[in-house]
Design a protein around this motif. Structure first.
Motif, short mmCIF file in Angstrom:
data_model
loop_
_atom_site.label_atom_id
_atom_site.label_comp_id
_atom_site.label_asym_id
_atom_site.label_seq_id
_atom_site.Cartn_x
_atom_site.Cartn_y
_atom_site.Cartn_z
N ILE A 1 49.94 46.83 30.68
CA ILE A 1 49.69 45.48 31.18
C ILE A 1 48.71 45.50 32.34
O ILE A 1 47.77 44.69 32.40
CB ILE A 1 51.03 44.82 31.60
CG1 ILE A 1 51.90 44.57 30.38
CG2 ILE A 1 50.78 43.52 32.37
CD1 ILE A 1 53.33 44.20 30.71
N PHE A 2 48.91 46.43 33.26
CA PHE A 2 48.01 46.55 34.41
C PHE A 2 46.58 46.82 33.95
O PHE A 2 45.63 46.17 34.42
CB PHE A 2 48.49 47.68 35.32
CG PHE A 2 47.60 47.94 36.50
CD1 PHE A 2 47.61 47.09 37.61
CD2 PHE A 2 46.75 49.04 36.52
CE1 PHE A 2 46.79 47.33 38.70
CE2 PHE A 2 45.92 49.29 37.60
CZ PHE A 2 45.93 48.43 38.69
N ASN A 3 46.40 47.75 33.03
CA ASN A 3 45.06 48.07 32.54
C ASN A 3 44.44 46.87 31.81
O ASN A 3 43.23 46.62 31.94
CB ASN A 3 45.12 49.27 31.59
CG ASN A 3 45.43 50.57 32.33
OD1 ASN A 3 45.20 50.67 33.54
ND2 ASN A 3 45.96 51.55 31.62
N TYR A 4 45.26 46.12 31.07
CA TYR A 4 44.75 44.93 30.38
C TYR A 4 44.24 43.91 31.40
O TYR A 4 43.17 43.32 31.21
CB TYR A 4 45.85 44.31 29.52
CG TYR A 4 45.40 43.05 28.81
CD1 TYR A 4 45.00 43.09 27.48
CD2 TYR A 4 45.37 41.81 29.47
CE1 TYR A 4 44.57 41.93 26.83
CE2 TYR A 4 44.94 40.66 28.83
CZ TYR A 4 44.54 40.73 27.52
OH TYR A 4 44.11 39.58 26.88
N THR A 5 45.00 43.70 32.47
CA THR A 5 44.59 42.70 33.46
C THR A 5 43.27 43.09 34.11
O THR A 5 42.43 42.23 34.40
CB THR A 5 45.67 42.50 34.56
OG1 THR A 5 45.83 43.71 35.32
CG2 THR A 5 46.99 42.09 33.96
N ILE A 6 43.05 44.38 34.33
CA ILE A 6 41.78 44.82 34.92
C ILE A 6 40.63 44.60 33.94
O ILE A 6 39.58 44.06 34.30
CB ILE A 6 41.86 46.31 35.32
CG1 ILE A 6 42.78 46.48 36.53
CG2 ILE A 6 40.47 46.86 35.65
CD1 ILE A 6 42.94 47.91 36.98
N GLU A 7 40.82 44.98 32.69
CA GLU A 7 39.76 44.88 31.69
C GLU A 7 39.39 43.43 31.41
O GLU A 7 38.23 43.12 31.10
CB GLU A 7 40.21 45.55 30.40
CG GLU A 7 40.34 47.07 30.51
CD GLU A 7 41.04 47.68 29.32
OE1 GLU A 7 41.31 46.94 28.35
OE2 GLU A 7 41.34 48.89 29.36
N ASN A 8 40.37 42.53 31.52
CA ASN A 8 40.13 41.13 31.14
C ASN A 8 40.17 40.17 32.32
O ASN A 8 40.06 38.95 32.14
CB ASN A 8 41.17 40.71 30.10
CG ASN A 8 41.05 41.50 28.82
OD1 ASN A 8 40.23 41.18 27.97
ND2 ASN A 8 41.86 42.54 28.67
#
Length: 321
Positions: free
Chosen positions: A110-117
């Motif tokens: 989830i954390f990585n998704y928030t950074i990417e998007n």
């Protein structure tokens, strides 16, 4: 003729942008709250979970709608949900981190998704430390502390007054935070300034805006933000001031403390309100049924058990089979 076409084209663009802005204002942003395992240190079954109702209360008070991010979701299911919502909140907890457990693996996804998007994410207490640990890529970036109750906050003068998270505060609010024990802390671990400044990824990616001290006088970092990545967090609990029900933890309930809590809720929800998800929800009612919208004051689209004394919502995967 060309000038007329040019004018019509730009008029249509402005009209479309205006309509989108109206839709954003009228449509409540949807936040996902990552559930926590029950029992809290379960690392195996991950079939039962909980959400503290105070976080739901707090976000709803500023106009958000809430869906649980179930701990049993696959990463594909997580992505499908994250593609459609406006923000994520990471709860506080006494959980002992286990980075091989599915819960931590999904939290990192989830954390990585928030950074990417650039999906807005807000972490409180345990959630705040997760934001720092995941960004630093150092799983030991914290120490044990002894802290509960109300404390003062030491703001970083040249940064906090310019902070986006605290931008609705007036000078009297900063002064009150600095001089009065008005913020609620309930945590067993913390990150010292020395730890923060020794981690290049933290220094490069987060603006540190405040500190506080535990019961033994140990200084720890208390709030961070990154406007570009839409990452925000506080070690203190802004939601506890109005909504804490556990009598063993005291909190200030005066008008100014309640107002500051509300200002922070408004700001966090606004981060989501200004975010356009990757996928537009065609039918909000169907979405809320599919993803089990949870509310403290309106009809719910999910099955749960509720502890009124603790204001806790409990879910089980069995409810949805």
């Amino acid at each position: 003729m060309m000038n007329q076409k040019f004018f019509i084209f730009h008029y249509l663009i402005l009209f479309i942008l205006f309509q989108i802005s109206i839709i954003r204002i009228k449509t409540k942003p949807i936040f996902g709250i990552l559930s926590l395992p029950e029992p809290i240190d379960d690392n195996t079954t991950l079939l039962n979970e909980s959400i503290d109702g105070a976080y739901i209360n707090w976000l709803e008070s500023a106009g958000a709608e809430i869906v649980p991010i179930h701990i049993w979701y696959s990463q594909q299911e997580l992505k499908e949900l994250l593609d459609q919502i406006n923000g994520v909140l990471l709860q506080g907890s006494f959980r002992l981190l286990n980075f091989t457990s599915k819960w931590e693996i999904n939290a990192r996804f989830i954390f990585n998704y928030t950074i990417e998007n650039r999906l807005p994410i807000f972490g409180i207490c345990f959630g705040f430390r997760i934001l720092n640990i995941f960004m630093s890529k150092n799983n030991s970036c914290m120490i044990r502390m002894r802290n509960h109750g109300n404390h003062k906050i030491e703001f970083i003068e040249n940064k906090t007054r310019k902070s986006t998270l605290f931008s609705l505060f007036k000078e009297k609010d900063f002064v009150s935070f600095e001089n009065n024990e008005t913020t609620v802390f309930i945590h067993r671990f913390g990150i010292t300034p020395e730890m923060f400044y020794s981690e290049k990824n933290l220094v490069d990616n987060y603006t540190l805006t405040s500190f506080s001290y535990d019961l033994d006088g140990v200084k720890f970092i208390d709030s961070i933000e990154n406007d570009n990545l839409h990452i925000y967090g506080t070690q203190f609990h802004p939601e506890k001031t109005p909504y804490l029900r556990m009598k063993k933890y005291k909190r200030n309930h005066d008008d100014d403390s309640l107002r500051r809590s509300q200002l922070l809720a408004i700001k966090v929800v606004d981060f989501g309100r200004n975010y356009l998800p990757k996928k537009v929800i065609a039918n909000r009612n169907q979405f809320k049924k599919k993803y089990h919208k949870i509310s403290t004051f309106s009809e719910n689209d999910c099955k749960y058990l509720y502890d009124k004394n603790l204001n806790m919502f409990y879910f089980s995967k069995e409810f949805y089979q």
